[in-house]
Enzyme design. Structure first.
Site, PDB file in Angstrom:
ATOM      1  N   ALA A 285      20.739 -41.726 -21.733  1.00 20.62           N
ATOM      2  CA  ALA A 285      20.962 -40.375 -22.389  1.00 20.62           C
ATOM      3  C   ALA A 285      19.935 -39.384 -22.381  1.00 20.62           C
ATOM      4  O   ALA A 285      19.038 -39.720 -23.151  1.00 20.62           O
ATOM      5  CB  ALA A 285      21.783 -40.648 -23.624  1.00 20.62           C
TER       6      ALA A 285
ATOM      7  N   TYR B 183      29.864 -39.977 -29.373  1.00 22.78           N
ATOM      8  CA  TYR B 183      28.773 -38.919 -29.284  1.00 22.78           C
ATOM      9  C   TYR B 183      29.922 -37.528 -29.202  1.00 22.78           C
ATOM     10  O   TYR B 183      31.015 -37.589 -29.123  1.00 22.78           O
ATOM     11  CB  TYR B 183      28.012 -38.668 -28.033  1.00 22.78           C
ATOM     12  CG  TYR B 183      26.949 -39.676 -28.158  1.00 22.78           C
ATOM     13  CD1 TYR B 183      25.876 -39.656 -29.328  1.00 22.78           C
ATOM     14  CD2 TYR B 183      27.038 -41.094 -27.951  1.00 22.78           C
ATOM     15  CE1 TYR B 183      25.043 -40.807 -29.693  1.00 22.78           C
ATOM     16  CE2 TYR B 183      26.447 -42.311 -28.187  1.00 22.78           C
ATOM     17  CZ  TYR B 183      25.215 -41.825 -29.322  1.00 22.78           C
ATOM     18  OH  TYR B 183      24.455 -42.998 -29.724  1.00 22.78           O
TER      19      TYR B 183
ATOM     20  N   ARG C 282      31.316 -41.332 -18.096  1.00 20.20           N
ATOM     21  CA  ARG C 282      31.387 -42.457 -19.072  1.00 20.20           C
ATOM     22  C   ARG C 282      32.649 -42.362 -19.962  1.00 20.20           C
ATOM     23  O   ARG C 282      32.581 -41.556 -20.893  1.00 20.20           O
ATOM     24  CB  ARG C 282      30.083 -42.835 -19.803  1.00 20.20           C
ATOM     25  CG  ARG C 282      30.090 -44.019 -20.648  1.00 20.20           C
ATOM     26  CD  ARG C 282      28.865 -44.862 -20.777  1.00 20.20           C
ATOM     27  NE  ARG C 282      28.400 -45.753 -20.036  1.00 20.20           N
ATOM     28  CZ  ARG C 282      27.831 -46.839 -20.180  1.00 20.20           C
ATOM     29  NH1 ARG C 282      27.212 -47.022 -21.274  1.00 20.20           N
ATOM     30  NH2 ARG C 282      27.622 -47.656 -19.101  1.00 20.20           N
TER      31      ARG C 282
HETATM   32  C1  LIG Z   1      19.025 -50.592 -26.283  1.00 20.03           C
HETATM   33  C2  LIG Z   1      20.289 -49.893 -25.646  1.00 20.03           C
HETATM   34  C3  LIG Z   1      20.299 -48.546 -25.512  1.00 20.03           C
HETATM   35  C4  LIG Z   1      21.495 -47.867 -25.088  1.00 20.03           C
HETATM   36  N1  LIG Z   1      21.571 -46.612 -24.898  1.00 20.03           N
HETATM   37  C5  LIG Z   1      22.617 -46.059 -24.471  1.00 20.03           C
HETATM   38  C6  LIG Z   1      22.804 -44.881 -23.636  1.00 20.03           C
HETATM   39  O1  LIG Z   1      21.806 -44.019 -23.752  1.00 20.03           O
HETATM   40  N2  LIG Z   1      23.969 -44.416 -22.863  1.00 20.03           N
HETATM   41  C7  LIG Z   1      25.142 -45.145 -22.988  1.00 20.03           C
HETATM   42  O2  LIG Z   1      25.953 -44.668 -22.561  1.00 20.03           O
HETATM   43  N3  LIG Z   1      24.951 -46.453 -23.601  1.00 20.03           N
HETATM   44  C8  LIG Z   1      23.908 -46.843 -24.007  1.00 20.03           C
HETATM   45  N4  LIG Z   1      23.909 -48.116 -24.547  1.00 20.03           N
HETATM   46  C9  LIG Z   1      25.220 -49.133 -24.167  1.00 20.03           C
HETATM   47  C10 LIG Z   1      24.994 -49.706 -22.827  1.00 20.03           C
HETATM   48  O3  LIG Z   1      24.789 -48.805 -21.641  1.00 20.03           O
HETATM   49  C11 LIG Z   1      26.062 -50.638 -22.535  1.00 20.03           C
HETATM   50  O4  LIG Z   1      27.245 -49.724 -22.445  1.00 20.03           O
HETATM   51  C12 LIG Z   1      26.166 -51.778 -23.464  1.00 20.03           C
HETATM   52  O5  LIG Z   1      24.735 -52.435 -23.906  1.00 20.03           O
HETATM   53  C13 LIG Z   1      27.072 -52.922 -22.929  1.00 20.03           C
HETATM   54  O6  LIG Z   1      26.786 -53.639 -21.763  1.00 20.03           O
HETATM   55  P1  LIG Z   1      25.855 -54.899 -21.793  1.00 20.03           P
HETATM   56  O7  LIG Z   1      26.818 -56.097 -22.352  1.00 20.03           O
HETATM   57  O8  LIG Z   1      25.542 -55.212 -20.187  1.00 20.03           O
HETATM   58  O9  LIG Z   1      24.447 -54.909 -22.521  1.00 20.03           O
HETATM   59  C14 LIG Z   1      22.759 -48.752 -24.930  1.00 20.03           C
HETATM   60  C15 LIG Z   1      22.411 -50.232 -25.238  1.00 20.03           C
HETATM   61  C16 LIG Z   1      21.215 -50.643 -25.569  1.00 20.03           C
HETATM   62  C17 LIG Z   1      21.150 -52.043 -25.622  1.00 20.03           C
END
Ligand SMILES: Cc1cc2nc3c(=O)[nH]c(=O)nc-3n(C[C@H](O)[C@H](O)[C@H](O)COP(=O)(O)O)c2cc1C
Length: 362
Positions: A64, A190, A238
């Site tokens: 983001a 957001y 998204r």
């Molecule tokens: C450290 C961290 C930072 C994240 N920052 C964002 C972000 O900037 N924008 C966003 O849409 N989701 C963000 N997420 C959510 C992830 O993109 C993702 O949707 C979520 O971790 C679930 O996927 P996973 O099970 O593969 O981790 C973040 C998740 C983590 C762990």
């Protein structure tokens, strides 16, 4: 043994407009809170994203990025609102492209989750950074706080117009920076999600009430971004499939929104859910491929390409999901934090996929 034997359906290319993504295993946006106060990427970002590009992710969605100084979640968010930032981002995009990956960037306005401490600031001190401590007054759909964060000011019409302009400027800056994809963040509580979702939006003007009214800001942003970003490049959104709570966004409403986004010319829906209120019930359940069925239904309803994010921690599962036609791509989050080479793991004999510098190790 042919290298082809190691290549599953998840490794087929996907073309969106003039952007050909080499395969379907992509990096989900994940905020690093590692930028300076100028919002420019640092060495951390180059090494972090560079490693995942070396690790063969097909598309890297850089975390983001705030669309303006007023729209940052924390003081260490990346920014994408001026030319100096675009120049600094070029180091990332050129490295990612050199490795054969597609560089994308997520565009975000923080809304009522803005002016926040970095996540690792100690317990008891975490939360909002108030105006007296150098923070700022946030804006939201309504003056309703998220949990115990400071209450936002309800956005007025000038604020709303500024948000639309800021997203369009961010899309132009992303193009200058060399990104081939931009993703509009309309989820995870957001600003755009706050407008979409009744628990955060109590407005009585044309931006509140009916689904059409609640979608108005996100659709204005989607149109402005689509117009500002070159026609040959792709725009993703998204999207929240459900808020998981009574009175929140339901899948039916998400489908209505998805159809409107298709009409605007959006190329792909990146499907997620939840997090619009601070309530454990408003979080996605712990379940492998938690958003896959939602993504498949959104794909059917809208005709758009879809990606599913969340708890896809196995390349064989990614292959099954793509082969089944339910999703066009998978977004991988935490597994790629644990292992930058996640996308290459199943391809130990696929010499061409690994960097030539590492082939003597295979
Ligand atoms: C450290 C961290 C930072 C994240 N920052 C964002 C972000 O900037 N924008 C966003 O849409 N989701 C963000 N997420 C959510 C992830 O993109 C993702 O949707 C979520 O971790 C679930 O996927 P996973 O099970 O593969 O981790 C973040 C998740 C983590 C762990």
């Amino acid at each position: 043994m042919s290298s082809q034997e190691f290549i599953g359906p998840e490794m087929s290319p996907l073309r969106l407009r003039d952007v050909t993504v080499p395969h379907r295993v992509w990096m989900s946006p994940m905020a690093q809170y590692a930028a300076g106060s100028d919002g420019k990427p640092t060495d951390w970002h180059l090494v972090h994203y560079g490693s995942r590009a070396v690790g063969g992710a097909g598309l890297i969605m850089v975390e983001a990025n705030a669309v303006g100084a007023l729209h940052r979640t924390t003081s260490a968010d990346l920014g994408i609102w001026n030319e100096e930032q675009a120049t600094a981002h070029r180091r990332l995009t050129s490295f990612i492209r050199e490795r054969g990956s597609i560089p994308g960037v997520q565009l975000q306005a923080a809304g009522r989750k803005g002016s926040h401490q970095l996540p690792w600031v100690g317990e008891g001190q975490n939360g909002s950074v108030g105006v007296a401590e150098g923070g700022r007054q946030t804006i939201g759909a309504s003056a309703v706080p998220f949990g115990d964060l400071n209450a936002p000011r309800a956005a007025d019409h000038a604020d709303i117009d500024e948000v639309v302009d800021a997203f369009a400027r961010a899309a132009r800056t992303a193009h200058l920076a060399g990104y081939q994809v931009v993703e509009i963040q309309a989820s995870h509580g957001y600003l755009l999600h706050e407008f979409l979702s009744p628990p955060a939006n109590h407005r009585t003007d044309e931006y509140g009430g009916s689904p059409q009214n609640r979608m108005r800001l996100a659709l204005r942003v989607a149109r402005a971004v689509r117009e500002a970003f070159p026609a040959e490049k792709a725009v993703f959104v998204r999207i929240t499939a459900t808020d998981w709570i009574e009175g929140g966004i339901s899948l039916d409403e998400a489908m209505m929104f998805g159809k409107e986004l298709a009409a605007v010319g959006i190329d792909l829906l990146d499907v997620t859910s939840g997090l619009v209120v601070r309530d454990t019930h408003a979080r996605p359940p712990t379940q492998q491929g938690v958003h896959v069925e939602f993504a498949a239904m959104l794909k059917n309803a809208t005709g758009l390409a879809v990606a599913s994010v969340g708890q896809i921690d196995d390349l064989s599962l990614a292959g099954e999901l793509v082969a089944s036609g339910r999703v066009d791509a998978v977004m991988i989050g935490r597994p790629l934090l644990r292992d930058p080479y996640f996308a290459l793991r199943k391809r130990p004999k696929d010499q061409a996929a690994w960097p030539r510098q590492y082939r003597r190790a295979l």
